[in-house]
Write an enzyme that holds these catalytic residues in place. Structure first.
Site, short mmCIF file in Angstrom:
data_model
loop_
_atom_site.label_atom_id
_atom_site.label_comp_id
_atom_site.label_asym_id
_atom_site.label_seq_id
_atom_site.Cartn_x
_atom_site.Cartn_y
_atom_site.Cartn_z
N GLU A 50 0.89 -1.16 0.11
CA GLU A 50 0.05 -0.02 -0.04
C GLU A 50 0.90 1.23 0.08
O GLU A 50 1.67 1.23 0.89
CB GLU A 50 -0.95 0.02 1.20
CG GLU A 50 -2.16 0.49 1.30
CD GLU A 50 -2.99 0.22 2.64
OE1 GLU A 50 -3.00 1.35 3.27
OE2 GLU A 50 -3.28 -0.52 3.11
N ASP A 61 -5.50 9.91 9.91
CA ASP A 61 -4.05 9.41 10.37
C ASP A 61 -3.59 9.89 11.63
O ASP A 61 -3.79 11.32 11.98
CB ASP A 61 -3.05 9.78 9.38
CG ASP A 61 -3.12 8.91 8.01
OD1 ASP A 61 -3.52 7.53 8.38
OD2 ASP A 61 -3.55 9.07 6.76
N TYR A 174 -11.33 -3.66 4.09
CA TYR A 174 -10.44 -2.90 5.01
C TYR A 174 -11.20 -2.84 6.17
O TYR A 174 -11.87 -1.81 6.43
CB TYR A 174 -9.83 -1.60 4.54
CG TYR A 174 -8.57 -1.26 5.22
CD1 TYR A 174 -8.44 -1.09 6.54
CD2 TYR A 174 -7.59 -0.80 4.42
CE1 TYR A 174 -7.45 -0.52 7.42
CE2 TYR A 174 -6.37 -0.02 5.14
CZ TYR A 174 -6.53 0.04 6.54
OH TYR A 174 -5.37 0.59 7.27
#
Lengths: 267, 405
Positions: A50, A61, A174
């Site tokens: 990735e 994040d 995911y």
């Protein structure tokens, strides 16, 4: 081409193994290094790579990947240059490559042109954490069979919604292991195994990958029992932050990936 | 589209997915979708709930001092050569700005939804103070994210938030201003979504925020309508408001969208649009996605968000609410921009002529009127004076020292 992703999961399944998906930020410390770092990851046993496309405001994040994005942007890394780098990587390896980024750089690039250019370069899928099911119809339509638009599910996703996400998704699912942002954690939720089993029942044939917070071989081993793949990012990005792409850094990176690989295969 | 449909279109946005025409939506991590669904459901309920609306109205009147005055500024009008100017005195609302209208609504909802903790982002500190105030009043825990640069230039508001029992969390990433504070607030919400309500301070963010915050701010326009008719006998010709995220502007514009009058939103041109150091996405930006919705933005060719600049911390934001983007494209509202210097000049003018120190944000609306004064000569003009300027006194003093005045 999505085929690479599907083939990879099919082969691993045949062998009874779990996929190791590794994340690094493209352009950190620079794009030339990214090519070499991908080599290192693949040689050490990563099944899928990735690549993070840096964005100025990465709101899903934690500090580690935020800092990597800042470093990459300081090197003038752009989506366009990353696509060129993917072409370079494709000359060396057939490892499935997935780009992870936020929606605005993609939107700005132009979705139609984006799908064409990334497919030409050899990208197999996209992960866009701020593009939920309801907003991704146009991208999914354009990507069709060529490019996987990898959906995310979270601990807060109700089962009824999850079914819709799985039906529209491609590549793999995911599953975000924690209610939170990316970053290594010493402790993952107690109910994680149970959650993964529940999700697996709904995700069916779409491979289930667990990510966010996973950093140690022990975590990889435990989670690998309940998923088809594990995704590891921040812990690798931290090594790059410390060593750059130096030999020492690549050795360290290789060691970490090998340890995770072994842990996954030991089951 | 005929005229009637067009009108209906404006009145019925957003649609059920939160779109104002092409703008809005919900571009957030999957983790937050369930919470946004819960919030949308709750809001649909309280929006039409008489008991809730009555309670909110009660707080707004007894606690916040509403209705705020509509004041006819004769000396200012004379100075600018404009027929009549009215100031909607949001600076007189409790805590000194319109922000309280929204935070009272959101805190009351959060309490009813069983949330224990409020978080907020703040630029100038006005929304942070308003959130901290509502949290204190309703007994909720409160943490406010604020950029380090803003903490420095709005020290008084930081102190006020602390006094009110809120915790101010400094944000050191990126431009260290409102944009980055918003990122951190969203990260907090993603992590603590179970027991926390995110009190967004403007008509930005994912659906249902632009709708909900607009509705809580509409009280400004609704009062203005009644007051201007009482004082002047009919509706004004023009309404002016400053636009950062755009909540005070939407608040005063929205109840007049179907009327025959002109509305002008004033963005911050900072050191000048051509300098690149500004906060004027509608005048000089392009559509894109930031903080959960699709709207006009300041961004690079590669889709990176650009840092905004304005002397006013409350306007120092690279995005704008999606409904403004919609009204901009429709041509219903005209958006202009004024520079830091023009805003400062307008601030001093209001101090001198009317004895009112406006917030630097609101001074942009005044400056917008001043720049268009030729066109407004024979017109009746309402300006939304969204906040008072006490918080900016230190900034002004530092500036004057620098200029050697």
């Amino acid at each position: 081409m999505m085929q690479r992703l599907n083939k990879s999961f099919a082969e691993l399944k045949k062998q009874g193994r779990k996929a190791l998906i590794t994340f690094i930020t493209a352009g950190d410390p620079d794009l030339a290094a990214t090519c070499d770092l991908v080599d290192t990851l693949v040689a050490a046993g990563a099944d899928i790579v990735e690549l993070g496309v840096p964005f100025s405001d990465p709101l899903a994040d934690g500090p580690t990947i935020q800092a990597a994005s800042t470093r990459a942007l300081a090197q003038s890394t752009t989506l366009k240059k990353i696509i060129a780098t993917v072409k370079e990587i494709r000359r060396r390896t057939e490892v499935p490559l997935v780009l992870m980024t936020y929606y605005n750089p993609l939107y700005r690039y132009g979705l139609k042109k984006l799908v064409r250019d990334v497919c030409d370069a050899g990208v197999d899928g996209l992960i866009v954490p701020d593009l939920p099911l309801e907003e991704s119809a146009e991208l999914r339509r354009l990507a069709a069979e060529k490019l996987a638009i990898i959906p995310l599910a979270a601990p807060t996703t109700p089962d009824s919604r999850l079914a819709g996400i799985v039906a529209a998704g491609s590549g793999f699912l995911y599953y975000v292991t924690v209610t939170g942002i990316t970053g290594a954690r010493t402790k993952l939720p107690d109910e994680l195994s149970h959650s993964l089993d529940r999700v697996k029942k709904i995700s069916g044939d779409l491979p289930l990958a667990a990510g966010f917070g996973i950093s140690t071989p022990e975590q990889a081993r435990t989670i690998g029992r309940h998923a088809d793949a594990i995704i590891v990012g921040s812990v690798l990005v931290k090594i790059i932050a410390q060593y750059g792409a130096s030999n020492a850094g690549r050795q360290e990176l290789s060691g970490r990936v090998k340890a995770l690989r072994q842990a996954l295969d030991s089951e | 589209m005929n005229k009637m449909e067009e009108k209906m279109g404006r009145a019925t946005v957003p649609d059920e997915r939160g779109y104002f025409g092409a703008y809005g939506g919900r571009f957030v991590p999957e983790t937050l979708i369930a919470a946004l669904d819960e919030l949308t459901k709750a809001y649909e309920l309280y929006r039409y709930d008489q008991v809730f609306q009555e309670e909110l109205k009660g707080w707004l009147s007894s606690y916040c001092g509403r209705p705020t005055a509509l004041y006819r500024a004769k000396r200012l009008a004379l100075e600018l050569g404009i027929k009549e100017i009215y100031l909607k005195r949001e600076d007189l609302a409790h805590t000194g700005a319109h922000k309280i209208n929204n935070t009272m609504g959101q805190a009351l909802m959060a309490k009813r939804m069983g949330k224990k903790r409020l978080i907020a982002e703040t630029g100038a500190g006005q929304h942070g103070v308003a959130t901290a105030t509502a949290a204190a009043l309703f007994g909720l825990e409160c943490e406010v994210y604020m950029g380090e640069k803003d903490i420095e230039r709005q020290a008084m508001n930081v102190y006020r938030m602390n006094l009110l029992g809120a915790k101010v969390i400094p944000v050191s990433s990126g431009s260290k201003t409102l944009k980055d504070a918003t990122n951190e607030a969203i990260r907090d919400w993603v992590t603590n979504v179970g027991h926390t309500h995110y009190s967004i301070g403007s008509v930005v963010g994912p659906h249902p925020y632009p709708l909900m915050v607009r509705d809580f701010q509409r009280v400004i326009g609704l009062e203005t309508r009644t007051q201007i008719v009482e004082m002047h006998g009919c509706l004004p010709d023009y309404i002016f408001a400053c636009v950062g995220g755009g909540s005070n502007a939407i608040g005063i514009f929205h109840p007049f969208l179907e009327d025959d009058l002109k509305m002008i939103g004033v963005e911050a041109a900072g050191r000048g649009i051509e300098s690149g150091a500004h906060s004027a996405p509608l005048c000089a930006g392009d559509p894109g996605v930031l903080h959960g919705s699709l709207s006009y933005l300041l961004q690079t060719e590669d889709g990176q968000i650009e840092e905004a600049h304005s002397i006013s911390a409350g306007l120092d934001y690279p995005g704008v609410g999606p409904e403004h983007s919609f009204l901009h494209d429709q041509g219903r509202v005209e958006y202009i921009s004024v520079t830091d210097d023009q805003a400062l000049e307008a601030l001093r003018l209001l101090c001198r002529t009317e004895g009112i120190i406006p917030a630097l944000e609101s001074a942009h609306a005044l400056a917008g009127v001043a720049t268009l004064s030729k066109r407004l000569e024979a017109q009746i003009v309402v300006i939304n004076l969204s906040g008072r300027g006490d918080k900016d006194v230190a900034t002004l003093a530092a500036l004057e020292e620098k200029e050697g005045k």
